[in-house]
Design a protein around this motif. Structure first.
Motif, PDB file in Angstrom:
ATOM      1  N   LEU A 126      49.583   0.219  21.990  1.00 47.42           N
ATOM      2  CA  LEU A 126      48.500   1.180  21.768  1.00 47.42           C
ATOM      3  C   LEU A 126      47.355   0.837  22.706  1.00 47.42           C
ATOM      4  N   ARG A 127      46.941   1.836  23.493  1.00 45.94           N
ATOM      5  CA  ARG A 127      45.788   1.677  24.376  1.00 45.94           C
ATOM      6  C   ARG A 127      44.849   2.847  24.141  1.00 45.94           C
ATOM      7  N   VAL A 128      43.580   2.541  23.867  1.00 46.21           N
ATOM      8  CA  VAL A 128      42.589   3.565  23.572  1.00 46.21           C
ATOM      9  C   VAL A 128      41.363   3.328  24.448  1.00 46.21           C
ATOM     10  N   ALA A 129      40.901   4.382  25.100  1.00 45.28           N
ATOM     11  CA  ALA A 129      39.686   4.306  25.908  1.00 45.28           C
ATOM     12  C   ALA A 129      38.808   5.505  25.603  1.00 45.28           C
ATOM     13  N   VAL A 130      37.494   5.293  25.733  1.00 38.51           N
ATOM     14  CA  VAL A 130      36.504   6.357  25.552  1.00 38.51           C
ATOM     15  C   VAL A 130      35.550   6.312  26.725  1.00 38.51           C
ATOM     16  N   HIS A 131      35.474   7.395  27.490  1.00 33.99           N
ATOM     17  CA  HIS A 131      34.631   7.449  28.687  1.00 33.99           C
ATOM     18  C   HIS A 131      34.881   6.247  29.595  1.00 33.99           C
ATOM     19  N   ALA A 148      57.537  14.088   6.761  1.00 38.57           N
ATOM     20  CA  ALA A 148      57.154  15.400   7.289  1.00 38.57           C
ATOM     21  C   ALA A 148      55.977  15.348   8.258  1.00 38.57           C
ATOM     22  N   LEU A 149      55.485  14.139   8.587  1.00 37.65           N
ATOM     23  CA  LEU A 149      54.385  13.996   9.548  1.00 37.65           C
ATOM     24  C   LEU A 149      54.850  13.175  10.743  1.00 37.65           C
ATOM     25  N   ALA A 150      54.178  13.341  11.868  1.00 40.13           N
ATOM     26  CA  ALA A 150      54.503  12.550  13.054  1.00 40.13           C
ATOM     27  C   ALA A 150      54.130  11.085  12.824  1.00 40.13           C
ATOM     28  N   PRO A 151      54.908  10.130  13.357  1.00 44.56           N
ATOM     29  CA  PRO A 151      54.551   8.717  13.225  1.00 44.56           C
ATOM     30  C   PRO A 151      53.201   8.429  13.863  1.00 44.56           C
ATOM     31  N   ARG A 152      52.498   7.419  13.322  1.00 46.21           N
ATOM     32  CA  ARG A 152      51.188   7.036  13.854  1.00 46.21           C
ATOM     33  C   ARG A 152      51.123   5.521  13.957  1.00 46.21           C
ATOM     34  N   LEU A 153      50.324   5.045  14.937  1.00 39.63           N
ATOM     35  CA  LEU A 153      50.080   3.618  15.085  1.00 39.63           C
ATOM     36  C   LEU A 153      48.739   3.246  14.474  1.00 39.63           C
ATOM     37  N   TYR A 154      48.712   2.121  13.772  1.00 41.37           N
ATOM     38  CA  TYR A 154      47.498   1.532  13.234  1.00 41.37           C
ATOM     39  C   TYR A 154      47.350   0.130  13.814  1.00 41.37           C
ATOM     40  N   VAL A 155      46.096  -0.338  13.895  1.00 40.73           N
ATOM     41  CA  VAL A 155      45.841  -1.631  14.521  1.00 40.73           C
ATOM     42  C   VAL A 155      44.775  -2.390  13.740  1.00 40.73           C
ATOM     43  N   ASP A 156      44.948  -3.688  13.676  1.00 40.93           N
ATOM     44  CA  ASP A 156      43.980  -4.575  13.036  1.00 40.93           C
ATOM     45  C   ASP A 156      42.640  -4.451  13.761  1.00 40.93           C
ATOM     46  N   PRO A 157      41.520  -4.272  13.049  1.00 47.10           N
ATOM     47  CA  PRO A 157      40.218  -4.161  13.729  1.00 47.10           C
ATOM     48  C   PRO A 157      39.846  -5.401  14.538  1.00 47.10           C
ATOM     49  N   GLY A 211      42.420  -1.363   5.867  1.00 41.58           N
ATOM     50  CA  GLY A 211      41.376  -1.673   6.822  1.00 41.58           C
ATOM     51  C   GLY A 211      41.752  -1.482   8.274  1.00 41.58           C
ATOM     52  N   PHE A 212      43.018  -1.177   8.571  1.00 37.85           N
ATOM     53  CA  PHE A 212      43.446  -0.977   9.951  1.00 37.85           C
ATOM     54  C   PHE A 212      42.940   0.373  10.461  1.00 37.85           C
ATOM     55  N   LEU A 213      42.884   0.497  11.781  1.00 38.11           N
ATOM     56  CA  LEU A 213      42.346   1.694  12.419  1.00 38.11           C
ATOM     57  C   LEU A 213      43.450   2.504  13.090  1.00 38.11           C
ATOM     58  N   SER A 214      43.348   3.827  12.966  1.00 35.62           N
ATOM     59  CA  SER A 214      44.170   4.743  13.745  1.00 35.62           C
ATOM     60  C   SER A 214      43.242   5.688  14.483  1.00 35.62           C
ATOM     61  N   PHE A 215      43.680   6.181  15.644  1.00 31.84           N
ATOM     62  CA  PHE A 215      42.785   6.907  16.543  1.00 31.84           C
ATOM     63  C   PHE A 215      43.252   8.339  16.762  1.00 31.84           C
ATOM     64  N   ASP A 216      42.284   9.235  16.882  1.00 33.01           N
ATOM     65  CA  ASP A 216      42.513  10.660  17.076  1.00 33.01           C
ATOM     66  C   ASP A 216      42.760  10.936  18.556  1.00 33.01           C
ATOM     67  N   GLU A 217      44.000  11.298  18.872  1.00 37.19           N
ATOM     68  CA  GLU A 217      44.376  11.496  20.278  1.00 37.19           C
ATOM     69  C   GLU A 217      43.647  12.663  20.922  1.00 37.19           C
ATOM     70  N   ARG A 219      40.422  13.089  20.700  1.00 35.47           N
ATOM     71  CA  ARG A 219      39.033  12.685  20.954  1.00 35.47           C
ATOM     72  C   ARG A 219      38.903  11.466  21.854  1.00 35.47           C
ATOM     73  N   VAL A 220      40.040  10.833  22.184  1.00 34.48           N
ATOM     74  CA  VAL A 220      40.017   9.643  23.028  1.00 34.48           C
ATOM     75  C   VAL A 220      41.088   9.757  24.085  1.00 34.48           C
ATOM     76  N   GLU A 221      41.060   8.840  25.044  1.00 32.06           N
ATOM     77  CA  GLU A 221      42.158   8.697  25.990  1.00 32.06           C
ATOM     78  C   GLU A 221      43.140   7.724  25.341  1.00 32.06           C
ATOM     79  N   LEU A 222      44.303   8.201  24.976  1.00 30.16           N
ATOM     80  CA  LEU A 222      45.208   7.402  24.138  1.00 30.16           C
ATOM     81  C   LEU A 222      46.599   7.308  24.737  1.00 30.16           C
ATOM     82  N   LEU A 223      47.106   6.084  24.775  1.00 25.47           N
ATOM     83  CA  LEU A 223      48.508   5.838  25.099  1.00 25.47           C
ATOM     84  C   LEU A 223      49.129   5.155  23.893  1.00 25.47           C
ATOM     85  N   ALA A 224      50.086   5.806  23.262  1.00 26.10           N
ATOM     86  CA  ALA A 224      50.743   5.256  22.079  1.00 26.10           C
ATOM     87  C   ALA A 224      52.239   5.355  22.271  1.00 26.10           C
ATOM     88  N   GLU A 225      52.913   4.224  22.226  1.00 29.85           N
ATOM     89  CA  GLU A 225      54.371   4.213  22.332  1.00 29.85           C
ATOM     90  C   GLU A 225      54.958   4.510  20.962  1.00 29.85           C
TER      91      GLU A 225
END
Length: 229
Positions: A126-131, A148-157, A211-217, A219-225
């Motif tokens: 998971l790679r996330v960038a903003v600006h 019934a939902l697409a898989p999502r990645l979560y990450v330890d803060p 407490g883990f975070l997931s990101f809105d693709e 609103r960010v520049e996101l690479l998620a495998e």
């Protein structure tokens, strides 16, 4: 929810297919009704107004999952008949203050017995960038498979640049993951609202992402495998 929403088998965009195919006119009108042998309670002004183990679950395309109750057990409440289950009625969700199922308080709709949440530790990146500022770049993630939902990645803060995040006023609720807290990014003096969310107190089935975070693709520049869907 799950049978008729997302990409469930009775939704308008099912992930799989029936064989032989269901005729369109049958498929569109199909309703699935089943016994629900759990204790369902409703309270108004702190007093019980419904307490039953005879509820039905009604799965209807284009409608949220709902309970139907024996008419005699819901006589003290506003009701409407359920055509697919003669002798049973619906009670408007907002007709009472609190709904409980086996002691767990419910919000919005009943939990679905066909809805499953699997939280699996993984090495999917998971790679996330903003600006242009990188907030996350790790392969130490948890992948969440939710029916019934697409898989999502979560990450330890601990693996996120949380100095660039601030809590927003947005919140939401899921019967399977609990109340969500949302986070905005502040990068170079610019604010991007609600880029991520987390569940601070999830129910037992979702504890691995507490407490883990997931990101809105969107609103960010996101690479998620992620697995192909």
């Amino acid at each position: 929810m799950t049978l008729v929403a997302g990409r469930g088998p009775l939704s308008s965009d099912p992930a799989g297919r029936f064989w032989p195919p269901l005729p369109g006119e049958v498929f569109g009108e199909m309703v699935y009704v089943e016994p629900h042998p759990r204790r369902v309670q409703a309270f108004r002004a702190g007093r019980p107004v419904l307490d039953t183990e005879r509820a039905l679950l009604v799965h209807r395309r284009g409608r949220p999952l709902s309970y139907a109750f024996p008419a005699d057990e819901a006589a003290a409440l506003p009701t409407e008949p359920e055509p697919a289950a003669p002798g049973f009625v619906h009670v408007p969700w907002d007709a009472v203050d609190t709904w409980l199922e086996e002691g767990r308080e419910l919000v919005h709709y009943p939990p679905n017995p066909y809805h499953r949440v699997d939280c699996r530790p993984t090495k999917r990146r998971l790679r996330v960038a903003v600006h242009g500022a990188v907030l996350v770049d790790t392969d130490d993630t948890v992948v969440v498979f939710e029916t019934a939902l697409a898989p999502r990645l979560y990450v330890d803060p601990a693996l996120v640049d949380t100095a660039a995040l601030r809590r927003s006023q947005t919140s939401s609720y899921c019967n399977y993951k609990g109340f969500a807290t949302y986070w905005s990014a502040v990068v170079g003096g610019r604010v991007v609202d609600d880029i991520a969310w987390s569940y601070p107190d999830p129910p037992p089935e979702s504890l691995p992402i507490k407490g883990f975070l997931s990101f809105d693709e969107t609103r960010v520049e996101l690479l998620a495998e992620l697995p192909a869907t």
